[in-house]
Design an enzyme around this catalytic site. Structure first.
Site, PDB file in Angstrom:
ATOM      1  N   ASP A  13       0.768  -1.327   0.125  1.00  0.00           N
ATOM      2  CA  ASP A  13      -0.083   0.026  -0.138  1.00  0.00           C
ATOM      3  C   ASP A  13       0.857   1.291  -0.063  1.00  0.00           C
ATOM      4  OD1 ASP A  13      -1.864  -1.746   0.308  1.00  0.00           O
ATOM      5  OD2 ASP A  13      -2.721  -1.334   2.216  1.00  0.00           O
ATOM      6  N   LYS A 110      -6.456  -4.813  -3.448  1.00  0.00           N
ATOM      7  CA  LYS A 110      -7.238  -5.677  -2.600  1.00  0.00           C
ATOM      8  C   LYS A 110      -8.212  -4.474  -2.059  1.00  0.00           C
ATOM      9  CE  LYS A 110      -3.337  -4.338   0.914  1.00  0.00           C
ATOM     10  NZ  LYS A 110      -4.458  -3.441   2.001  1.00  0.00           N
ATOM     11  N   CYS A 143      -2.438  -3.036   7.571  1.00  0.00           N
ATOM     12  CA  CYS A 143      -2.209  -3.871   6.567  1.00  0.00           C
ATOM     13  C   CYS A 143      -0.991  -4.647   6.610  1.00  0.00           C
ATOM     14  CB  CYS A 143      -2.136  -3.044   5.119  1.00  0.00           C
ATOM     15  SG  CYS A 143      -3.966  -2.176   4.914  1.00  0.00           S
TER      16      CYS A 143
END
Length: 205
Positions: A13, A110, A143
């Site tokens: 990310d 995702k 995450c």
């Protein structure tokens, strides 16, 4: 440190939304600076991984225009919706320019914290015989930690570069690193990973 017989690198990310002053995170009042500070260390990891020719993956947290696939995230952080953050295909959801994926490197979209949830990451790793996963990116306690835990549950050894992850506060970052050390994997320096990858390359030459 032990890289295993077939390591891979995953960059979690590192998107404009998390790392840029114009991204959603700054707009909803959360500090983006810690995420931006790991761009340099992750650049080093990418250079080493590319030189060692190990598999490289990137993830993007990316959601439908109407956030219909956002799940409980929008209950915890409802302000994301107000900013138009993380919409799939938008600038906010793109990987930052400084860490642009190279040709042949996999980019996974995702909709949940873990890189394994709702993606074919596990199948791709199994197909390449990957037995250890270097996990870097943001945020350490959300995450990154979700991905580390899911890798561990699948018997894929997590390796976490301490300076290659970040959270919105030092306390959240350090808390996750302590969890990793205690029960999930190796927490190491960028230099240790670089050295191990260099040795692996020299041995296979």
């Amino acid at each position: 440190m032990d890289l295993g017989s077939r390591p891979a690198l995953i960059v979690i990310d590192m998107q404009n939304g998390f790392c840029n002053p114009d991204g959603f995170m700054a707009q909803i009042g959360l500090p983006y600076e810690p995420s931006a500070e790991v761009i340099g260390p992750i650049s080093r990891l990418l250079a080493s991984a590319r030189n060692a020719e190990i598999p490289i993956y990137f993830t993007r947290y990316s959601l439908n225009n109407d956030y219909s696939d956002g799940g409980l995230l929008l209950e915890v952080f409802p302000a994301i919706k107000d900013t138009g953050g993380l919409i799939r295909g938008s600038w906010d959801a793109d990987v930052i320019e400084e860490l642009e994926p190279a040709e042949g490197e996999v980019v996974l979209d995702k909709t949940r914290y873990s890189a394994f949830y709702g993606t074919d990451l596990e199948e791709q790793l199994r197909a390449q015989g990957v037995d250890s996963l270097i996990v870097c990116g943001v945020t350490t306690n959300i995450c990154v930690e979700s991905t580390v835990r899911d890798a561990f549950f699948r018997d894929i050894r997590p390796i976490i570069p301490e300076a290659g992850t970040a959270a919105v506060t030092p306390e959240l970052h350090e808390g996750s690193l302590e969890d990793f050390r205690y029960g999930f994997g190796q927490v190491v320096s960028i230099a240790e990973i670089e050295s191990a990858l260099e040795q692996r390359t020299a041995t296979s030459a």
